[in-house]
Scaffold this motif. Structure first.
Motif, mmCIF file in Angstrom:
data_model
loop_
_atom_site.group_PDB
_atom_site.id
_atom_site.type_symbol
_atom_site.label_atom_id
_atom_site.label_comp_id
_atom_site.label_asym_id
_atom_site.label_seq_id
_atom_site.Cartn_x
_atom_site.Cartn_y
_atom_site.Cartn_z
ATOM 1 N N VAL A 1 0.843 -1.194 0.000
ATOM 2 C CA VAL A 1 0.000 0.000 0.000
ATOM 3 C C VAL A 1 0.881 1.249 0.000
ATOM 4 O O VAL A 1 1.872 1.330 0.729
ATOM 5 C CB VAL A 1 -0.946 -0.022 1.221
ATOM 6 N N LYS A 2 0.530 2.198 -0.848
ATOM 7 C CA LYS A 2 1.263 3.456 -0.966
ATOM 8 C C LYS A 2 0.340 4.624 -0.653
ATOM 9 O O LYS A 2 -0.867 4.551 -0.899
ATOM 10 C CB LYS A 2 1.784 3.652 -2.401
ATOM 11 N N VAL A 3 0.934 5.692 -0.176
ATOM 12 C CA VAL A 3 0.211 6.950 -0.042
ATOM 13 C C VAL A 3 0.208 7.616 -1.407
ATOM 14 O O VAL A 3 1.270 7.921 -1.950
ATOM 15 C CB VAL A 3 0.880 7.881 0.996
ATOM 16 N N THR A 4 -0.971 7.789 -1.991
ATOM 17 C CA THR A 4 -1.027 8.374 -3.336
ATOM 18 C C THR A 4 -1.329 9.867 -3.309
ATOM 19 O O THR A 4 -1.007 10.571 -4.261
ATOM 20 C CB THR A 4 -2.095 7.678 -4.203
ATOM 21 N N ASN A 5 -1.942 10.342 -2.242
ATOM 22 C CA ASN A 5 -2.199 11.786 -2.137
ATOM 23 C C ASN A 5 -2.504 12.144 -0.694
ATOM 24 O O ASN A 5 -3.098 11.348 0.037
ATOM 25 C CB ASN A 5 -3.375 12.208 -3.022
ATOM 26 N N ILE A 6 -2.082 13.350 -0.316
ATOM 27 C CA ILE A 6 -2.448 13.900 0.988
ATOM 28 C C ILE A 6 -2.924 15.319 0.737
ATOM 29 O O ILE A 6 -2.243 16.091 0.066
ATOM 30 C CB ILE A 6 -1.254 13.930 1.966
ATOM 31 N N SER A 7 -4.093 15.648 1.273
ATOM 32 C CA SER A 7 -4.565 17.023 1.136
ATOM 33 C C SER A 7 -5.018 17.545 2.488
ATOM 34 O O SER A 7 -5.457 16.778 3.352
ATOM 35 C CB SER A 7 -5.716 17.105 0.122
ATOM 36 N N ILE A 8 -4.878 18.861 2.660
ATOM 37 C CA ILE A 8 -5.324 19.493 3.898
ATOM 38 C C ILE A 8 -6.305 20.601 3.557
ATOM 39 O O ILE A 8 -6.333 21.105 2.426
ATOM 40 C CB ILE A 8 -4.152 20.046 4.732
ATOM 41 N N GLY A 9 -7.121 20.960 4.529
ATOM 42 C CA GLY A 9 -8.106 22.007 4.310
ATOM 43 C C GLY A 9 -8.612 22.542 5.626
ATOM 44 O O GLY A 9 -8.083 22.215 6.698
ATOM 45 N N THR A 10 -9.614 23.402 5.524
ATOM 46 C CA THR A 10 -10.235 23.993 6.709
ATOM 47 C C THR A 10 -11.734 23.798 6.603
ATOM 48 O O THR A 10 -12.315 24.056 5.547
ATOM 49 C CB THR A 10 -9.906 25.499 6.804
ATOM 50 N N GLU A 11 -12.349 23.316 7.665
ATOM 51 C CA GLU A 11 -13.803 23.159 7.692
ATOM 52 C C GLU A 11 -14.369 24.030 8.795
ATOM 53 O O GLU A 11 -13.753 24.223 9.832
ATOM 54 C CB GLU A 11 -14.173 21.690 7.948
ATOM 55 N N GLU A 12 -15.573 24.541 8.538
ATOM 56 C CA GLU A 12 -16.263 25.332 9.540
ATOM 57 C C GLU A 12 -17.220 24.404 10.283
ATOM 58 O O GLU A 12 -18.026 23.724 9.660
ATOM 59 C CB GLU A 12 -17.052 26.439 8.838
ATOM 60 N N ILE A 13 -17.101 24.346 11.588
ATOM 61 C CA ILE A 13 -18.017 23.491 12.342
ATOM 62 C C ILE A 13 -18.781 24.317 13.363
ATOM 63 O O ILE A 13 -18.313 25.363 13.824
ATOM 64 C CB ILE A 13 -17.280 22.328 13.046
ATOM 65 N N GLU A 14 -19.963 23.835 13.699
ATOM 66 C CA GLU A 14 -20.794 24.510 14.692
ATOM 67 C C GLU A 14 -20.280 24.138 16.075
ATOM 68 O O GLU A 14 -20.143 22.961 16.393
ATOM 69 C CB GLU A 14 -22.252 24.034 14.572
ATOM 70 N N SER A 15 -19.995 25.116 16.881
ATOM 71 C CA SER A 15 -19.594 24.807 18.256
ATOM 72 C C SER A 15 -20.862 24.551 19.085
ATOM 73 O O SER A 15 -21.971 24.890 18.686
ATOM 74 C CB SER A 15 -18.794 25.958 18.853
ATOM 75 N N GLU A 16 -20.675 23.938 20.252
ATOM 76 C CA GLU A 16 -21.839 23.604 21.080
ATOM 77 C C GLU A 16 -22.533 24.852 21.597
ATOM 78 O O GLU A 16 -23.710 24.829 21.932
ATOM 79 C CB GLU A 16 -21.410 22.702 22.246
ATOM 80 N N GLU A 17 -21.798 25.956 21.664
ATOM 81 C CA GLU A 17 -22.393 27.214 22.129
ATOM 82 C C GLU A 17 -23.187 27.905 21.024
ATOM 83 O O GLU A 17 -23.743 28.977 21.245
ATOM 84 C CB GLU A 17 -21.304 28.162 22.638
ATOM 85 N N GLY A 18 -23.200 27.345 19.828
ATOM 86 C CA GLY A 18 -23.998 27.920 18.747
ATOM 87 C C GLY A 18 -23.191 28.701 17.743
ATOM 88 O O GLY A 18 -23.665 28.969 16.654
ATOM 89 N N GLY A 19 -21.972 29.081 18.079
ATOM 90 C CA GLY A 19 -21.133 29.810 17.123
ATOM 91 C C GLY A 19 -20.474 28.862 16.136
ATOM 92 O O GLY A 19 -20.770 27.678 16.104
ATOM 93 N N LYS A 20 -19.605 29.413 15.321
ATOM 94 C CA LYS A 20 -18.879 28.585 14.369
ATOM 95 C C LYS A 20 -17.386 28.764 14.596
ATOM 96 O O LYS A 20 -16.924 29.845 14.968
ATOM 97 C CB LYS A 20 -19.232 28.986 12.932
ATOM 98 N N ARG A 21 -16.656 27.692 14.349
ATOM 99 C CA ARG A 21 -15.203 27.841 14.409
ATOM 100 C C ARG A 21 -14.587 27.008 13.304
ATOM 101 O O ARG A 21 -15.211 26.089 12.778
ATOM 102 C CB ARG A 21 -14.665 27.445 15.792
ATOM 103 N N ASN A 22 -13.369 27.358 12.971
ATOM 104 C CA ASN A 22 -12.660 26.649 11.914
ATOM 105 C C ASN A 22 -11.844 25.507 12.509
ATOM 106 O O ASN A 22 -11.267 25.640 13.578
ATOM 107 C CB ASN A 22 -11.720 27.602 11.173
ATOM 108 N N VAL A 23 -11.804 24.411 11.785
ATOM 109 C CA VAL A 23 -10.974 23.290 12.208
ATOM 110 C C VAL A 23 -10.230 22.764 10.969
ATOM 111 O O VAL A 23 -10.781 22.741 9.861
ATOM 112 C CB VAL A 23 -11.838 22.188 12.873
#
Lengths: 94, 94
Positions: free
Chosen positions: B63-85
């Protein structure tokens, strides 16, 4: 874990806040570097991703991720034995 | 954080031990998949790298690693706001 330090265009990501490494990367680019490599091991890997994303998304939109590689390094534990730790390099270029 | 689960050939990496995800990846390949994607967010990113390295180095050397990608997702925090992860995908193929 490695402290933040620069060797050429390499930024070693350790246990500080991600912004420490964001600033280190920005400084390298401002000093004329065309590419900067973020290196991290173990739990610092996710912090290196954070730093790369913050650099791209908030500060230097022209900077792109040109390569990401992962590997395994053998490190000496404090008890004298050896253990494996994952490593990652993120190449950034403008 | 996502629990371990499979959707197609995707393995979501959460807070379990890396071996949980190693086994999930191996199971996918044994069931006939030619490629498997490890997906992780936040602190689980370093665990996804661990799982990919263990699969390659200890269990499935083809098995080989053929690709690695990174990004940023916006998720809802439990307090109702949004944060980036931060997020990462590691593509494995045999």
């Amino acid at each position: 874990m490695d402290e933040e330090k620069n060797e050429g265009n390499i930024v070693f990501v350790g246990n500080k806040a991600p912004m420490s490494y964001v600033i280190a990367v920005i400084t390298e680019f401002e000093q004329g570097a065309n590419n900067v490599v973020l290196k991290a091991r173990g739990k610092a890997i996710s912090r290196a991703v954070d730093a790369a994303e913050i650099v791209k998304n908030k500060f230097l939109p022209d900077v792109k991720v040109t390569n990401i590689s992962i590997g395994t390094e053998e490190i000496e534990s404090e008890e004298g034995g050896k253990r494996n730790v994952s490593s990652m390099e993120i190449n950034l270029a403008k």
